[in-house]
Design an enzyme around this catalytic site. Structure first.
Site, PDB file in Angstrom:
ATOM      1  N   LYS A   1       0.765  -1.227   0.096  1.00  0.00           N
ATOM      2  CA  LYS A   1      -0.140  -0.149  -0.002  1.00  0.00           C
ATOM      3  C   LYS A   1       0.936   1.139   0.052  1.00  0.00           C
ATOM      4  O   LYS A   1       0.659   2.344  -0.873  1.00  0.00           O
ATOM      5  CB  LYS A   1      -1.106   0.094   1.134  1.00  0.00           C
ATOM      6  CG  LYS A   1      -2.137  -1.006   1.064  1.00  0.00           C
ATOM      7  CD  LYS A   1      -2.989  -0.990   2.601  1.00  0.00           C
ATOM      8  CE  LYS A   1      -2.211  -0.979   3.617  1.00  0.00           C
ATOM      9  NZ  LYS A   1      -1.650  -2.292   3.966  1.00  0.00           N
TER      10      LYS A   1
ATOM     11  N   ARG B   1      -9.137   1.126   9.317  1.00  0.00           N
ATOM     12  CA  ARG B   1      -8.802  -0.531   9.339  1.00  0.00           C
ATOM     13  C   ARG B   1      -9.973  -1.214   9.883  1.00  0.00           C
ATOM     14  O   ARG B   1     -10.059  -2.586  10.099  1.00  0.00           O
ATOM     15  CB  ARG B   1      -7.826  -0.696  10.118  1.00  0.00           C
ATOM     16  CG  ARG B   1      -6.472  -0.334   9.376  1.00  0.00           C
ATOM     17  CD  ARG B   1      -5.295  -0.910   9.876  1.00  0.00           C
ATOM     18  NE  ARG B   1      -4.038  -0.772   9.149  1.00  0.00           N
ATOM     19  CZ  ARG B   1      -2.719  -1.156   9.362  1.00  0.00           C
ATOM     20  NH1 ARG B   1      -2.666  -2.037  10.546  1.00  0.00           N
ATOM     21  NH2 ARG B   1      -1.744  -0.875   8.452  1.00  0.00           N
TER      22      ARG B   1
ATOM     23  N   ARG C   1      11.610  -7.765   4.138  1.00  0.00           N
ATOM     24  CA  ARG C   1      11.716  -6.455   4.073  1.00  0.00           C
ATOM     25  C   ARG C   1      12.763  -5.974   5.276  1.00  0.00           C
ATOM     26  O   ARG C   1      13.135  -6.605   6.190  1.00  0.00           O
ATOM     27  CB  ARG C   1      10.330  -5.827   4.860  1.00  0.00           C
ATOM     28  CG  ARG C   1       9.350  -5.895   3.706  1.00  0.00           C
ATOM     29  CD  ARG C   1       7.974  -5.266   4.131  1.00  0.00           C
ATOM     30  NE  ARG C   1       7.489  -5.526   5.576  1.00  0.00           N
ATOM     31  CZ  ARG C   1       6.068  -5.083   5.992  1.00  0.00           C
ATOM     32  NH1 ARG C   1       5.730  -4.151   5.107  1.00  0.00           N
ATOM     33  NH2 ARG C   1       5.923  -5.333   7.088  1.00  0.00           N
TER      34      ARG C   1
ATOM     35  N   ARG D   1      12.390  -5.154  10.904  1.00  0.00           N
ATOM     36  CA  ARG D   1      11.658  -4.641  11.590  1.00  0.00           C
ATOM     37  C   ARG D   1      11.268  -5.689  12.708  1.00  0.00           C
ATOM     38  O   ARG D   1      11.144  -6.780  12.050  1.00  0.00           O
ATOM     39  CB  ARG D   1      10.318  -4.127  10.761  1.00  0.00           C
ATOM     40  CG  ARG D   1      10.366  -2.861  10.227  1.00  0.00           C
ATOM     41  CD  ARG D   1       9.137  -2.611   9.127  1.00  0.00           C
ATOM     42  NE  ARG D   1       7.812  -3.051   9.456  1.00  0.00           N
ATOM     43  CZ  ARG D   1       6.691  -2.842   9.099  1.00  0.00           C
ATOM     44  NH1 ARG D   1       6.648  -2.021   7.981  1.00  0.00           N
ATOM     45  NH2 ARG D   1       5.565  -3.323   9.757  1.00  0.00           N
TER      46      ARG D   1
ATOM     47  N   ARG E   1      -0.764 -10.914  12.221  1.00  0.00           N
ATOM     48  CA  ARG E   1      -1.438  -9.541  11.323  1.00  0.00           C
ATOM     49  C   ARG E   1      -2.535  -9.849  10.281  1.00  0.00           C
ATOM     50  O   ARG E   1      -3.369  -9.343  10.198  1.00  0.00           O
ATOM     51  CB  ARG E   1      -0.260  -8.652  10.847  1.00  0.00           C
ATOM     52  CG  ARG E   1       0.572  -8.061  11.750  1.00  0.00           C
ATOM     53  CD  ARG E   1       1.212  -6.662  11.197  1.00  0.00           C
ATOM     54  NE  ARG E   1       1.921  -6.973  10.058  1.00  0.00           N
ATOM     55  CZ  ARG E   1       3.426  -7.302   9.992  1.00  0.00           C
ATOM     56  NH1 ARG E   1       4.179  -7.324  11.063  1.00  0.00           N
ATOM     57  NH2 ARG E   1       4.031  -7.319   8.998  1.00  0.00           N
TER      58      ARG E   1
END
Length: 276
Positions: free
Chosen positions: A55, A132, A166, A210, A221
């Site tokens: 996103k 959300r 990531r 992260r 998640r």
């Protein structure tokens, strides 16, 4: 409008009421009931999709193309975490468990960001990470008119691999991805390839993961998204504002097709010509 907000949010706290009032005041300054046309006025768009789908990547590119702010609530949360402010310890626990941040905190952070943008003369927005939940979508729906909701989709096995790849440069803060994805097609699903997004030499030795990009947290998640956030897709679909977009691959494959789906391919060509 204030009465509607209070009815939606009861029971609520004074701080949340204050944040909602600020959000309502800021968004009410935008022209309403406009068509989805970047030439008519600054757009008011929302990007949906599971965590890690991209996103931020595509919203940021569209932000630059259309000249409107890209407001990512995930970035706002990470900035608050880095600030060691009063919310940082509470947020750290929530984020590391893969849970959703409360409406009160998110709306407070979003309101502060909008207020800062207002002081700089910003108008229009591309929201990424908000709303959300159905409750957040109702709040947003009561204070402004969303033009378009883009729902990015990516098969889950590719998404998991992408999230685990990531990396962030600890010095400059830029995002990269070390995963080289090459999934074969099966059971009627097409194959998919995504080249890694590697850092320049000066960042290569400074990459960090992260804290919430572990397999267990990513899966949690996703579970939370399907439970709390997926219904938001139906909320906007019922309004005729939802555009589903299946990512066909990485940025080189997906970006041109997304522009085409948004009827913006000519817009980028004109912009490129003007820059040249």
């Amino acid at each position: 409008m204030a009465a509607i907000m209070h009815r939606l949010l009861k029971p609520t706290s004074p701080s949340l009421s204050s944040s909602i009032s600020l959000l309502s005041r800021y968004l009410s300054t935008f022209p309403q009931n406009a068509v989805v046309d970047p030439k008519g006025r600054n757009v008011q768009w929302v990007f949906l999709g599971v965590p890690g789908v991209g996103k931020g990547t595509y919203a940021s590119r569209l932000s630059s193309l259309l000249g409107v702010p890209h407001i990512a609530t995930g970035d706002l949360v990470r900035e608050e975490l880095a600030s060691s402010g009063p919310l940082s310890n509470q947020l750290e626990e929530i984020v590391n468990q893969g849970q959703l941040v409360s409406d009160e905190i998110i709306i407070s952070l979003l309101s502060k960001r909008l207020e800062a943008g207002e002081s700089k003369g910003e108008s229009g927005f591309i929201l990424d990470g908000f709303p959300r939940t159905i409750r957040q979508a109702e709040i947003l729906d009561e204070v402004t008119d969303i033009d378009l909701v883009v729902n990015l989709k990516l098969r889950e096995d590719v998404l998991l691999e992408k999230c685990l790849g990531r990396r962030i440069c600890s010095e400059c803060g830029k995002n990269f991805n070390v995963a080289s994805i090459n999934v074969k097609g099966e059971s009627g699903r097409p194959g998919m390839s995504m080249a890694p997004l590697l850092p320049p030499p000066q960042c290569a030795s400074k990459l960090v993961s992260r804290a919430d990009d572990t397999e267990d947290v990513v899966k949690e998640r996703l579970r939370v998204y399907y439970d709390k956030s997926e219904p938001v897709e139906g909320f906007y679909q019922s309004q005729g504002k939802l555009m589903e977009f299946d990512l066909p691959g990485g940025i080189p494959e997906s970006w041109p097709k997304l522009l085409e789906a948004l009827n913006l391919d000519d817009h980028e060509e004109k912009r490129s010509s003007a820059v040249a």
